[in-house]
Design an enzyme around this catalytic site. Structure first.
Site, short mmCIF file in Angstrom:
data_model
loop_
_atom_site.label_atom_id
_atom_site.label_comp_id
_atom_site.label_asym_id
_atom_site.label_seq_id
_atom_site.Cartn_x
_atom_site.Cartn_y
_atom_site.Cartn_z
N PHE A 121 0.86 -1.19 0.00
CA PHE A 121 0.00 0.00 0.00
C PHE A 121 0.90 1.24 0.00
O PHE A 121 1.55 1.54 1.00
CB PHE A 121 -0.86 -0.04 1.27
N ALA A 128 6.00 15.11 1.27
CA ALA A 128 4.70 15.80 1.36
C ALA A 128 3.83 15.14 2.43
O ALA A 128 4.13 14.04 2.90
CB ALA A 128 3.98 15.72 0.01
N ARG A 240 -9.16 1.01 10.06
CA ARG A 240 -8.84 1.63 11.36
C ARG A 240 -9.35 0.75 12.51
O ARG A 240 -8.73 0.67 13.56
CB ARG A 240 -9.43 3.04 11.44
N GLU A 360 -2.60 3.64 9.68
CA GLU A 360 -3.94 4.16 9.38
C GLU A 360 -4.18 5.54 9.99
O GLU A 360 -5.31 5.89 10.32
CB GLU A 360 -5.03 3.19 9.86
C1 LIG Z 1 6.42 0.55 10.42
C2 LIG Z 1 5.57 1.43 9.56
C3 LIG Z 1 4.85 0.88 8.51
C4 LIG Z 1 4.11 1.71 7.66
N1 LIG Z 1 3.48 1.16 6.57
C5 LIG Z 1 2.91 1.98 5.67
C6 LIG Z 1 2.40 1.43 4.43
O1 LIG Z 1 2.43 0.23 4.19
N2 LIG Z 1 1.89 2.28 3.52
C7 LIG Z 1 1.86 3.64 3.74
O2 LIG Z 1 1.39 4.35 2.85
N3 LIG Z 1 2.31 4.17 4.90
C8 LIG Z 1 2.85 3.38 5.85
N4 LIG Z 1 3.34 3.90 7.01
C9 LIG Z 1 3.28 5.34 7.22
C10 LIG Z 1 2.28 5.77 8.29
O3 LIG Z 1 0.96 5.55 7.84
C11 LIG Z 1 2.59 7.24 8.55
O4 LIG Z 1 3.88 7.31 9.12
C12 LIG Z 1 1.58 7.92 9.44
O5 LIG Z 1 0.30 7.96 8.84
C13 LIG Z 1 2.03 9.37 9.74
O6 LIG Z 1 2.32 10.05 8.55
P1 LIG Z 1 3.75 10.73 8.34
O7 LIG Z 1 4.81 9.78 8.76
O8 LIG Z 1 3.83 11.28 6.97
O9 LIG Z 1 3.78 11.87 9.41
P2 LIG Z 1 3.46 13.45 9.20
O10 LIG Z 1 2.29 13.63 8.31
O11 LIG Z 1 4.77 14.07 8.82
O12 LIG Z 1 3.05 13.82 10.65
C14 LIG Z 1 3.99 14.07 11.70
C15 LIG Z 1 3.22 14.63 12.90
O13 LIG Z 1 2.60 15.86 12.53
C16 LIG Z 1 1.19 15.78 12.65
N5 LIG Z 1 0.59 16.47 11.48
C17 LIG Z 1 0.93 16.34 10.19
N6 LIG Z 1 0.15 17.11 9.41
C18 LIG Z 1 -0.69 17.77 10.25
C19 LIG Z 1 -1.74 18.71 10.07
N7 LIG Z 1 -2.10 19.12 8.87
N8 LIG Z 1 -2.40 19.16 11.17
C20 LIG Z 1 -2.05 18.74 12.42
N9 LIG Z 1 -1.07 17.84 12.64
C21 LIG Z 1 -0.40 17.36 11.58
C22 LIG Z 1 0.84 14.30 12.66
O14 LIG Z 1 -0.35 14.01 13.37
C23 LIG Z 1 2.08 13.71 13.35
O15 LIG Z 1 1.93 13.80 14.73
C24 LIG Z 1 4.04 3.10 7.91
C25 LIG Z 1 4.71 3.64 9.02
C26 LIG Z 1 5.47 2.83 9.83
C27 LIG Z 1 6.20 3.45 10.99
#
Ligand SMILES: Cc1cc2nc3c(=O)[nH]c(=O)nc-3n(C[C@H](O)[C@H](O)[C@H](O)COP(=O)(O)OP(=O)(O)OC[C@H]3O[C@@H](n4cnc5c(N)ncnc54)[C@H](O)[C@@H]3O)c2cc1C
Length: 382
Positions: A121, A128, A240, A360
């Protein structure tokens, strides 16, 4: 058609026995090597773990949501790396089943059900935010899309045969227009690199994907062009809830281990279990688990009746991560200093559970969804 209750109970008994007999013994090897050994894959296939939610007509088990959450919770009691592998595989299988064209379903689902094919996925990006902000783009050129961009943290990037990649295919004025493309592993212009090891749920690869002028046939669209992310969000609304089931399993195991430990360890002539402070911890852990279990049951039953559950799924996910956070904190305290070592699985369960904050969507995202739906008139149904 779903399994009858009798068929499901027999399946569940076998699956639970398989989880503890065949999968649990791999815990220390996975922790030591940071790899889920490849020999596990055929075992998972024979036990039908790859086809849990694939409809029966495509060779799967065809579990309902209420049934799948029970299996997933049990799987979440053992090593998190195995849970993640199986769960992501089944989540994307569900997405292909709901959004794939008849051709893709006929071609892919029977292979997904055996593990011969697996879909990763690909949503999160290094450059971004998740949603309209996505930078990955695909431009139509004849019968193909030409895809450019980067994704990271993409689970099962070591075993996936296909990647579901979310990208802008149109430039709508409101920033919509995100499509889902199915990109086969090995497509020219598609590179996969590993990321550093994770805190918990070790053993799998959560790769960095790079697309440089990667040509993808237009027929590889999942869902409608420009509607892919929206349709996927609806199709995977229950996912979720499934993370909440993971929190439940990990919390239940943490309580089981804490009860055993509290009865066994004696300080100042009495077992820990006889101390009121420890009993309060145990009681609160039990209450969290009971509440979470019932929330999940309610939401899963609604989903199985065909009701939409965006608010319930986010509530379950949010409450679940808070509950498993409290339960694993207390379990660690009950185990004292030895709980901080790898002598007991509690150290690993504590780390594994922390992924539930991220999968999620973060707690902030769940809070946004819940508040928006409440403000828009969400009504509690019986
Ligand atoms: C082991 C692991 C497996 C994963 N597997 C997958 C996968 O298979 N496929 C996939 O697509 N993703 C995957 N992920 C990614 C995961 O879904 C994301 O890391 C998670 O949703 C957070 O997104 P981000 O890392 O981009 O954090 P960011 O979006 O950079 O967020 C960082 C922090 O800022 C906050 N934040 C960001 N934007 C805003 C806003 N507009 N308003 C307020 N607060 C905000 C967030 O809540 C968070 O606390 C995986 C992550 C891990 C660690």
């Amino acid at each position: 058609m779903a399994l009858s209750d009798r068929e499901y109970q027999a399946f569940k008994r076998e699956m639970f026995a398989f989880i503890w007999r065949e999968l649990d013994p791999y815990e220390s090897e996975i922790e030591r090597t940071d790899k889920v050994p490849r020999e596990i894959l055929p075992k998972l296939s024979r036990a039908r773990c790859f086809g849990l939610v694939v409809p029966k007509e495509f060779g799967g088990v065809g579990l309902t949501i209420s049934q799948y959450v029970e299996i997933l919770a049990e799987l979440s009691k053992i090593h998190g790396g195995i849970r993640v592998l199986v769960h992501v595989h089944n989540t994307t299988a569900k997405a292909v089943g709901m959004l794939g064209s008849d051709k893709w379903k006929a071609e892919l689902l029977p292979k997904i059900a055996t593990g011969e094919a697996s879909v990763a996925f690909g949503l999160t990006e290094p450059d971004a935010g998740t949603g309209k902000d996505l930078r990955t783009r695909a431009v139509r050129d004849g019968k193909d899309f030409v895809l450019n961009g980067r994704k990271w943290l993409i689970t099962n990037s070591d075993i996936a045969t296909h990647f579901m990649v979310f990208c802008h295919t149109r430039q709508e004025s409101d920033g919509a227009g995100i499509s889902a493309l199915l990109v086969p592993r090995g497509a020219p212009g598609f590179r996969i690199e590993p990321l550093p090891p994770t805190m918990g749920c070790r053993g799998g690869e959560h790769g960095l994907l790079t697309f440089e002028n990667c040509r993808v046939p237009c027929e590889n669209l999942l869902g409608d062009e420009g509607q892919g992310l929206h349709q996927m969000t609806v199709a995977l609304e229950v996912s979720r809830l499934l993370i909440a089931a993971t929190s439940l399993g990990t919390a239940e195991r943490s309580l089981e281990l804490s009860l055993e430990f509290a009865k066994k360890r004696v300080t100042f002539g009495k077992s820990l279990a006889e101390r009121q402070a420890i009993q309060i911890y145990l009681a609160e852990m039990g209450a969290d688990i009971y509440a979470l279990r019932n929330m999940i049951r309610d939401a899963a039953a609604k989903a199985d009746r065909g009701e939409r559950i965006p608010t319930e799924a986010s509530m379950c996910k949010l409450f679940g991560l808070e509950a498993v956070g409290r339960v694993t904190d207390r379990a660690l305290l009950i185990h004292g200093g030895i709980g901080y070592t790898q002598k007991y699985p509690i150290e690993r369960l504590y780390r594994d559970a922390r992924l539930n904050w991220l999968e999620e969507g973060t707690p902030t995202i769940q809070q946004l969804v819940i508040a928006r739906n409440l403000l828009n008139g969400y009504k509690w149904s019986a």
